[in-house]
Design a protein around this motif. Structure first.
Motif, PDB file in Angstrom:
ATOM      1  N   LEU A 428      -9.100 -15.935 -17.535  1.00 57.79           N
ATOM      2  CA  LEU A 428      -8.818 -14.506 -17.502  1.00 57.79           C
ATOM      3  C   LEU A 428      -9.612 -13.818 -16.393  1.00 57.79           C
ATOM      4  CD1 LEU A 428      -7.560 -11.968 -18.744  1.00 57.79           C
ATOM      5  CD2 LEU A 428      -9.480 -11.884 -20.347  1.00 57.79           C
ATOM      6  N   SER A 429     -10.893 -14.163 -16.262  1.00 59.38           N
ATOM      7  CA  SER A 429     -11.721 -13.550 -15.228  1.00 59.38           C
ATOM      8  C   SER A 429     -11.137 -13.793 -13.838  1.00 59.38           C
ATOM      9  CB  SER A 429     -13.146 -14.112 -15.300  1.00 59.38           C
ATOM     10  OG  SER A 429     -13.714 -13.852 -16.568  1.00 59.38           O
ATOM     11  N   PHE A 430     -10.633 -14.998 -13.612  1.00 65.90           N
ATOM     12  CA  PHE A 430     -10.056 -15.338 -12.310  1.00 65.90           C
ATOM     13  C   PHE A 430      -8.741 -14.589 -12.083  1.00 65.90           C
ATOM     14  CE2 PHE A 430      -7.093 -18.036  -9.910  1.00 65.90           C
ATOM     15  CZ  PHE A 430      -7.754 -18.080  -8.685  1.00 65.90           C
ATOM     16  N   LEU A 431      -7.886 -14.570 -13.101  1.00 70.91           N
ATOM     17  CA  LEU A 431      -6.572 -13.952 -12.949  1.00 70.91           C
ATOM     18  C   LEU A 431      -6.655 -12.437 -12.779  1.00 70.91           C
ATOM     19  CD1 LEU A 431      -4.500 -16.003 -15.547  1.00 70.91           C
ATOM     20  CD2 LEU A 431      -4.295 -16.070 -13.057  1.00 70.91           C
ATOM     21  N   LEU A 432      -7.657 -11.829 -13.342  1.00 67.17           N
ATOM     22  CA  LEU A 432      -7.792 -10.385 -13.216  1.00 67.17           C
ATOM     23  C   LEU A 432      -8.257  -9.966 -11.829  1.00 67.17           C
ATOM     24  CD1 LEU A 432      -9.371  -9.446 -16.664  1.00 67.17           C
ATOM     25  CD2 LEU A 432      -7.050  -8.999 -15.894  1.00 67.17           C
ATOM     26  N   LEU A 433      -9.054 -10.793 -11.178  1.00 66.84           N
ATOM     27  CA  LEU A 433      -9.571 -10.447  -9.850  1.00 66.84           C
ATOM     28  C   LEU A 433      -8.567 -10.730  -8.744  1.00 66.84           C
ATOM     29  CD1 LEU A 433     -13.223 -11.839 -10.141  1.00 66.84           C
ATOM     30  CD2 LEU A 433     -12.517  -9.449 -10.207  1.00 66.84           C
ATOM     31  N   LEU A 434      -7.680 -11.659  -8.982  1.00 63.51           N
ATOM     32  CA  LEU A 434      -6.783 -12.116  -7.918  1.00 63.51           C
ATOM     33  C   LEU A 434      -5.654 -11.148  -7.549  1.00 63.51           C
ATOM     34  CD1 LEU A 434      -6.255 -14.504  -6.041  1.00 63.51           C
ATOM     35  CD2 LEU A 434      -4.809 -15.504  -7.820  1.00 63.51           C
ATOM     36  N   PRO A 435      -4.895 -10.586  -8.507  1.00 61.12           N
ATOM     37  CA  PRO A 435      -3.691  -9.803  -8.149  1.00 61.12           C
ATOM     38  C   PRO A 435      -3.916  -8.634  -7.179  1.00 61.12           C
ATOM     39  CG  PRO A 435      -3.664 -10.309 -10.478  1.00 61.12           C
ATOM     40  CD  PRO A 435      -4.995 -10.742  -9.973  1.00 61.12           C
ATOM     41  N   PRO A 436      -4.962  -7.802  -7.333  1.00 59.80           N
ATOM     42  CA  PRO A 436      -5.110  -6.690  -6.377  1.00 59.80           C
ATOM     43  C   PRO A 436      -5.245  -7.156  -4.934  1.00 59.80           C
ATOM     44  CG  PRO A 436      -6.556  -6.378  -8.263  1.00 59.80           C
ATOM     45  CD  PRO A 436      -6.013  -7.764  -8.356  1.00 59.80           C
ATOM     46  N   PHE A 437      -5.940  -8.273  -4.753  1.00 59.01           N
ATOM     47  CA  PHE A 437      -6.155  -8.763  -3.390  1.00 59.01           C
ATOM     48  C   PHE A 437      -4.922  -9.485  -2.852  1.00 59.01           C
ATOM     49  CE2 PHE A 437     -10.440  -8.222  -5.010  1.00 59.01           C
ATOM     50  CZ  PHE A 437     -11.041  -7.558  -3.954  1.00 59.01           C
ATOM     51  N   VAL A 438      -4.074  -9.999  -3.745  1.00 60.79           N
ATOM     52  CA  VAL A 438      -2.805 -10.588  -3.303  1.00 60.79           C
ATOM     53  C   VAL A 438      -1.947  -9.515  -2.652  1.00 60.79           C
ATOM     54  CG1 VAL A 438      -0.647 -11.614  -4.126  1.00 60.79           C
ATOM     55  CG2 VAL A 438      -2.828 -12.463  -4.983  1.00 60.79           C
ATOM     56  N   ILE A 439      -2.047  -8.301  -3.142  1.00 61.51           N
ATOM     57  CA  ILE A 439      -1.298  -7.184  -2.554  1.00 61.51           C
ATOM     58  C   ILE A 439      -2.029  -6.604  -1.348  1.00 61.51           C
ATOM     59  CG2 ILE A 439      -0.445  -4.836  -2.989  1.00 61.51           C
ATOM     60  CD1 ILE A 439      -0.089  -5.662  -5.908  1.00 61.51           C
ATOM     61  N   TYR A 440      -3.340  -6.420  -1.483  1.00 60.84           N
ATOM     62  CA  TYR A 440      -4.099  -5.704  -0.445  1.00 60.84           C
ATOM     63  C   TYR A 440      -4.272  -6.525   0.836  1.00 60.84           C
ATOM     64  CZ  TYR A 440      -8.025  -3.654   2.029  1.00 60.84           C
ATOM     65  OH  TYR A 440      -8.827  -3.129   3.017  1.00 60.84           O
ATOM     66  N   VAL A 441      -4.660  -7.790   0.723  1.00 69.23           N
ATOM     67  CA  VAL A 441      -5.035  -8.585   1.904  1.00 69.23           C
ATOM     68  C   VAL A 441      -3.877  -8.755   2.886  1.00 69.23           C
ATOM     69  CG1 VAL A 441      -5.819 -10.860   2.687  1.00 69.23           C
ATOM     70  CG2 VAL A 441      -6.936  -9.769   0.729  1.00 69.23           C
ATOM     71  N   PRO A 442      -2.653  -9.151   2.439  1.00 74.02           N
ATOM     72  CA  PRO A 442      -1.569  -9.307   3.428  1.00 74.02           C
ATOM     73  C   PRO A 442      -1.213  -7.991   4.132  1.00 74.02           C
ATOM     74  CG  PRO A 442      -1.014 -10.413   1.370  1.00 74.02           C
ATOM     75  CD  PRO A 442      -2.218  -9.590   1.103  1.00 74.02           C
ATOM     76  N   LEU A 443      -1.127  -6.890   3.377  1.00 76.81           N
ATOM     77  CA  LEU A 443      -0.778  -5.610   3.993  1.00 76.81           C
ATOM     78  C   LEU A 443      -1.905  -5.100   4.895  1.00 76.81           C
ATOM     79  CD1 LEU A 443       1.017  -3.865   1.001  1.00 76.81           C
ATOM     80  CD2 LEU A 443       2.050  -4.770   3.093  1.00 76.81           C
ATOM     81  N   LYS A 444      -3.128  -5.384   4.531  1.00 81.25           N
ATOM     82  CA  LYS A 444      -4.262  -5.027   5.388  1.00 81.25           C
ATOM     83  C   LYS A 444      -4.194  -5.823   6.687  1.00 81.25           C
ATOM     84  CE  LYS A 444      -8.466  -3.831   6.721  1.00 81.25           C
ATOM     85  NZ  LYS A 444      -8.779  -2.490   7.270  1.00 81.25           N
ATOM     86  N   PHE A 445      -3.846  -7.085   6.582  1.00 82.29           N
ATOM     87  CA  PHE A 445      -3.732  -7.944   7.764  1.00 82.29           C
ATOM     88  C   PHE A 445      -2.607  -7.464   8.688  1.00 82.29           C
ATOM     89  CE2 PHE A 445      -2.010 -11.734   9.908  1.00 82.29           C
ATOM     90  CZ  PHE A 445      -3.144 -12.158  10.584  1.00 82.29           C
ATOM     91  N   LEU A 446      -1.539  -6.912   8.096  1.00 82.31           N
ATOM     92  CA  LEU A 446      -0.423  -6.394   8.890  1.00 82.31           C
ATOM     93  C   LEU A 446      -0.688  -4.986   9.416  1.00 82.31           C
ATOM     94  CD1 LEU A 446       2.556  -7.633   6.663  1.00 82.31           C
ATOM     95  CD2 LEU A 446       1.830  -8.575   8.864  1.00 82.31           C
ATOM     96  N   GLY A 447      -1.795  -4.389   8.999  1.00 82.59           N
ATOM     97  CA  GLY A 447      -2.164  -3.063   9.491  1.00 82.59           C
ATOM     98  C   GLY A 447      -1.680  -1.915   8.627  1.00 82.59           C
ATOM     99  N   TYR A 448      -1.362  -2.186   7.342  1.00 82.43           N
ATOM    100  CA  TYR A 448      -0.882  -1.137   6.441  1.00 82.43           C
ATOM    101  C   TYR A 448      -1.755  -1.058   5.172  1.00 82.43           C
ATOM    102  CZ  TYR A 448       3.264  -1.585   9.382  1.00 82.43           C
ATOM    103  OH  TYR A 448       4.127  -1.650  10.449  1.00 82.43           O
ATOM    104  N   PRO A 449      -3.044  -0.775   5.312  1.00 84.60           N
ATOM    105  CA  PRO A 449      -3.902  -0.729   4.112  1.00 84.60           C
ATOM    106  C   PRO A 449      -3.505   0.393   3.158  1.00 84.60           C
ATOM    107  CG  PRO A 449      -5.064   0.137   6.033  1.00 84.60           C
ATOM    108  CD  PRO A 449      -3.793  -0.457   6.543  1.00 84.60           C
TER     109      PRO A 449
END
Length: 492
Positions: A428-449
């Motif tokens: 549970l601890s792992f799954l809760l931390l992962l989803p926000p960054f799955v959304i944030y990191v790719p869009l941040k990398f593309l320049g759309y934070p």
């Protein structure tokens, strides 16, 4: 009679069916305590060197006198969290022809056998013998020893008295903890008062007037007598666990009446949290994590990075959901069978969990708004993660709660207690931390934070507005696992 009590305690320990498990836990704790003792002994022996480095412009004895009260305030806070109440171990004797003074005396005596009463001896006595005895003489050194022992006894019985009163009214514990935190903030952050100066006001005068050592002794004796009277007047279990009928519980929440049966369930759960050690610890840890942002936001290297803010915002506004919610049904394991055969609708049961999550998370978000001092963008990220926790984290936590069939004994303390913890909680601890960054990191990398934050906020809002769907899904999932969960809760 007290020696008989001790013998019975030893027999009860060795004859218990959990002797092996309890013995292993005690050995691990003994090793940890011994390690801490050694560290404290080293600090105590070299305290004069440490004080010279920390307070280079102050006289050595002045520095020592200034830290004593700081230590005891922090120790009192630790005692409230970790020190156990020697209350229920005398249950079998309450119906026997034994003098109440003997039982109360036994409780008072066993309360002194706490490692907290050894800390100040190990920490302060080396400095007293090394510096004060040499510079101020034997009488002053003796006065310091008596004062430290007296304050330790006072702290010991004050903490026990507060915890016993808190068993009847959980707000007492929270109020005392809040007062201690405010005292600390008033000194170290807001600089309104100086605990060091207040401490020196007494211990500095102790050097010239050793007779003042009697003051802590009298305070300790007075607090002991107050505990003695309280236990003697409320010795029977029903008197210690319930209130008189004519008084109304201060944990009633009229505002929850508007939510009907769901509000009643939330009110009962709030009472459960405030009256029991381990769930109350989860609430207090959630309050402490509200200071988590100071570690990151005060760091100049984090000023232009949003990734840590996502992590911190999620933790501060959702730590209670994560920490308390992962044991959501286990908290009520002892009476879960009763809940299952009662007229309570499981839909209302789940709605109560969501309402509790929403209430605490909203309060956490409000309390984190002062972080706007570090920038409006931080407040925006906190709000996004607040919506995410309500719409996504709460659903994930309740889903995994359906997969936790390990009971928790609420009568046990929170320190070194791993009851109910398993592989599910690690996943549970792992799954809760992962989803926000799955959304944030790719869009941040593309320049759309900013798009990433808008998407997370939208998902959170959708999760909130589709809550009725998730309740039905979780209810159906629960009924598939109902008998596994209830059977697990019956295993002690």
């Amino acid at each position: 009679m007290i020696s008989t009590f001790f013998k019975h305690e030893l027999k009860a320990f060795w004859r218990s069916k959990n002797t092996g498990k309890n013995l292993a836990i005690r050995i691990i704790m003994a090793v940890l305590i011994l390690y801490l003792f050694l560290n404290m002994l080293v600090v105590g022996f070299f305290m004069d060197t440490v004080l010279k480095k920390v307070f280079p412009h102050d006289a050595l004895i002045f520095s020592f006198c200034g830290i004593i009260l700081i230590y005891y305030l922090s120790e009192l806070f630790s005692r409230l969290q970790l020190q156990e109440l020697p209350t229920l171990r005398v249950q079998p004797y309450l119906q026997l022809p034994i003098k109440r003074n003997s039982i109360v005396g036994y409780l008072a005596l066993t309360a002194l056998f706490s490692v907290f009463n050894l800390w100040p001896i190990i920490l302060f006595f080396p400095f007293i013998f090394k510096v004060i005895l040499h510079d101020a003489g034997g009488l002053v050194a003796l006065a310091f020893i008596i004062s430290i022992l007296g304050i330790s006894i006072f702290n010991n019985y004050l903490a026990l008295y507060i915890k016993r009163k808190s068993n009847l009214n959980g707000w007492i514990f929270l109020i005392v903890a809040a007062v201690l935190v405010l005292i600390g903030l008033s000194d170290f952050m807001w600089h309104i008062i100086s605990i060091r100066n207040i401490s020196y006001l007494f211990f500095g005068n102790l050097i010239n007037h050793p007779v003042l050592a009697l003051v802590p002794v009298l305070l300790g004796a007075g607090m002991y007598y107050l505990n003695f009277l309280y236990l003697k007047q409320n010795l029977y279990l029903e008197e210690l666990s319930t209130k008189k009928e004519k008084y109304k519980s201060s944990t009633e929440f009229p505002i929850l009446n508007s939510f009907g049966a769901t509000g009643d369930l939330v009110a009962n759960e709030i009472k459960l949290i405030l009256r029991n050690k381990r769930p109350r610890s989860a609430l207090i840890m959630s309050l402490f994590f509200l200071l988590y942002g100071l570690i990151f936001y005060a760091n100049p290297g984090m000023k232009n990075s949003d990734a840590p803010r996502v992590f911190v915002g999620m933790f501060m506004t959702g730590f209670f959901i994560i920490n308390y919610g992962q044991f959501m049904y286990s908290w009520q394991a002892s009476h879960f069978d009763g809940l299952m055969v009662s007229k309570i609708s499981f839909t209302n049961f789940l709605k109560g969990k969501y309402l509790l999550f929403t209430t605490v998370s909203t309060l956490a978000f409000i309390l984190t708004t002062p972080y706007v001092y570090f920038g409006w963008r931080i407040l925006m990220i906190h709000f996004v993660m607040y919506l995410w926790n309500l719409g996504v984290t709460a659903n994930i936590v309740l889903y995994f709660a359906n997969r936790n069939a390990k009971r928790i004994d609420l009568s046990k303390g929170a320190s070194f207690n791993w009851e109910g913890v398993g592989a599910t909680q690690l996943m549970l601890s792992f799954l809760l931390l992962l989803p926000p960054f799955v959304i944030y990191v790719p869009l941040k990398f593309l320049g759309y934070p900013n798009l990433a934050f808008a998407l997370m906020a939208a998902i959170g809002v959708i999760g909130v507005f589709t809550r009725s769907y998730w309740i039905k899904t979780l209810e159906a999932d629960f009924y598939q696992r109902k008998f596994t969960i209830t059977e697990g809760f019956r295993n002690k």
